[in-house]
Design a protein around this motif. Structure first.
Motif, short mmCIF file in Angstrom:
data_model
loop_
_atom_site.label_atom_id
_atom_site.label_comp_id
_atom_site.label_asym_id
_atom_site.label_seq_id
_atom_site.Cartn_x
_atom_site.Cartn_y
_atom_site.Cartn_z
N SER A 105 0.81 -1.21 0.00
CA SER A 105 0.00 0.00 0.00
C SER A 105 0.84 1.26 0.00
N GLY A 106 2.18 1.09 0.06
CA GLY A 106 3.08 2.23 0.04
C GLY A 106 3.60 2.65 1.40
N GLY A 107 3.13 1.98 2.47
CA GLY A 107 3.59 2.31 3.80
C GLY A 107 4.95 1.70 4.10
N GLY A 108 5.45 1.92 5.31
CA GLY A 108 6.75 1.39 5.71
C GLY A 108 6.62 0.26 6.71
N SER A 109 7.61 -0.62 6.76
CA SER A 109 7.64 -1.73 7.72
C SER A 109 9.07 -2.23 7.81
N ARG A 110 9.31 -3.13 8.75
CA ARG A 110 10.61 -3.79 8.84
C ARG A 110 10.74 -4.94 7.85
N GLY A 111 9.64 -5.32 7.24
CA GLY A 111 9.67 -6.45 6.29
C GLY A 111 9.54 -7.80 6.97
N VAL A 112 9.21 -7.81 8.28
CA VAL A 112 9.13 -9.08 9.00
C VAL A 112 7.94 -9.91 8.53
N LEU A 113 6.78 -9.28 8.40
CA LEU A 113 5.61 -10.02 7.92
C LEU A 113 5.84 -10.50 6.49
N GLN A 114 6.43 -9.68 5.66
CA GLN A 114 6.74 -10.10 4.30
C GLN A 114 7.69 -11.29 4.32
N GLY A 115 8.69 -11.23 5.20
CA GLY A 115 9.63 -12.33 5.31
C GLY A 115 8.95 -13.62 5.73
N PHE A 116 8.03 -13.51 6.68
CA PHE A 116 7.29 -14.69 7.13
C PHE A 116 6.50 -15.30 5.97
N HIS A 234 13.96 -16.83 6.84
CA HIS A 234 14.83 -17.97 7.14
C HIS A 234 14.25 -18.81 8.27
N LEU A 235 13.82 -18.18 9.35
CA LEU A 235 13.30 -18.93 10.49
C LEU A 235 12.02 -19.66 10.14
N THR A 236 11.16 -19.03 9.37
CA THR A 236 9.91 -19.68 8.97
C THR A 236 10.21 -20.93 8.16
N TRP A 237 11.13 -20.81 7.22
CA TRP A 237 11.47 -21.95 6.36
C TRP A 237 12.20 -23.05 7.14
N SER A 238 13.23 -22.68 7.90
CA SER A 238 14.06 -23.69 8.54
C SER A 238 13.33 -24.43 9.66
N LEU A 239 12.57 -23.71 10.48
CA LEU A 239 11.82 -24.37 11.54
C LEU A 239 10.69 -25.21 10.95
N GLY A 240 10.07 -24.72 9.90
CA GLY A 240 9.03 -25.51 9.23
C GLY A 240 9.59 -26.78 8.63
N MET A 241 10.77 -26.69 8.02
CA MET A 241 11.41 -27.88 7.45
C MET A 241 11.78 -28.87 8.55
N LEU A 242 12.27 -28.38 9.66
CA LEU A 242 12.64 -29.26 10.77
C LEU A 242 11.44 -30.06 11.26
N LEU A 243 10.30 -29.40 11.38
CA LEU A 243 9.12 -30.03 11.97
C LEU A 243 8.29 -30.83 10.96
N LEU A 244 8.32 -30.43 9.70
CA LEU A 244 7.38 -31.00 8.72
C LEU A 244 8.04 -31.82 7.61
N LEU A 245 9.37 -31.71 7.46
CA LEU A 245 10.02 -32.42 6.36
C LEU A 245 9.90 -33.93 6.53
N GLY A 246 10.09 -34.44 7.74
CA GLY A 246 9.98 -35.88 7.98
C GLY A 246 8.61 -36.43 7.58
N PRO A 247 7.52 -35.84 8.08
CA PRO A 247 6.19 -36.31 7.66
C PRO A 247 5.97 -36.19 6.16
N ALA A 248 6.50 -35.11 5.54
CA ALA A 248 6.33 -34.96 4.09
C ALA A 248 7.06 -36.07 3.34
N LEU A 249 8.25 -36.44 3.79
CA LEU A 249 8.99 -37.54 3.16
C LEU A 249 8.23 -38.84 3.29
N SER A 250 7.59 -39.04 4.45
CA SER A 250 6.86 -40.28 4.68
C SER A 250 5.68 -40.44 3.75
N LEU A 251 5.13 -39.33 3.26
CA LEU A 251 4.02 -39.41 2.31
C LEU A 251 4.45 -40.07 1.01
#
Length: 253
Positions: A105-116, A234-251
């Motif tokens: 919308s043209g406003g400012g932010s730290r980019g944290v939500l975008q990063g997530f 980075h944290l969203t991706w890496s923590l998600g991979m840690l917790l969900l990669l195993g179950p995804a491989l099992s599929l």
């Protein structure tokens, strides 16, 4: 007549959604804000020296840490030691910036939500790919070995180490390495350096993941001028991979 109205409404909704997505991508990855102040020649030389030394030592340390047998408690201090190397190298190289992003919308932010959101999108793509990898033994075996540290150890401790490592890696690779590179080459240099640091791990998909994550976070670093957004991705991706990669491989079994 109601069917025509419904169809038209659906098309309008789809068009609005595409416009919102385009605006988000432009704000999060394409339209840069003002860069931090230029460094002096002496500051740049110092930063490059620290970066080269840290990458050399950190790549070796990461390989040694990943060589530790799953379940061995020495993995925890070794992994934290790698994170400490990245963090010390980042701080020693010179000033770091959190950055300032721009919303759609043209406003400012730290980019944290975008990063997530960017990290979440990359996570979904990798989890879908993991379902396929789970059917290919030659690709799956090294990934299973990597995940064994979480399976045979304490998941909360491994998650905490993953969190610390994610922050440290972004401070170094999107902070120090990016800032030490010529501006036109900063994205490929920081991405390739990050991927190269994982080569000794012997896990091809880890290096591929580093390339993809590095490219995404480097683009966001360019847009925001700092590390806050890349850390969130980075944290969203890496923590998600840690917790969900195993179950995804099992599929894929």
């Amino acid at each position: 007549m109601p069917e025509v109205t419904t169809h038209r409404t659906s098309r309008l909704g789809l068009g609005r959604g595409v416009s919102e997505l385009r605006a988000f991508v432009e704000a999060a990855l394409l339209d840069p804000v003002d860069e931090p102040p230029m460094q002096t020649g002496r500051q740049l030389l110092r930063r490059r020296f620290v970066v080269v030394v840290t990458i050399a030592v950190g790549a070796v340390a990461l390989g040694l840490a990943l060589d530790i047998a799953p379940g061995d408690v020495s993995f925890y201090p070794a992994a934290l030691g790698v994170a400490a190397l990245w963090m010390v190298g980042a701080v020693a190289s010179g000033p770091l910036h959190l950055g300032r992003g721009r919303t759609r919308s043209g406003g400012g932010s730290r980019g944290v939500l975008q990063g997530f959101l960017l990290g979440l999108g990359l996570l979904v793509v990798f989890l879908l790919g993991a379902v396929v990898v789970g059917r290919i033994p030659v690709l799956r075996r090294p990934v299973d070995d990597l995940l064994a540290h979480a399976a045979h150890g304490s998941l909360p401790i491994v998650a905490a180490i993953t969190f610390v490592n994610g922050v440290a890696e972004e401070l170094f690779f999107r902070g120090a390495v990016y800032s030490s590179s010529p501006r036109r080459w900063a994205i490929p240099v920081s991405t390739l350096c990050y991927a190269a640091s994982t080569l000794w791990s012997g896990v091809p998909l880890l290096t591929f993941g580093a390339l993809c994550l590095g490219l995404l976070t480097s683009a966001q670093r360019r847009v925001t001028g700092g590390v806050a957004g890349p850390i969130a991705a980075h944290l969203t991706w890496s923590l998600g991979m840690l917790l969900l990669l195993g179950p995804a491989l099992s599929l894929g079994d």
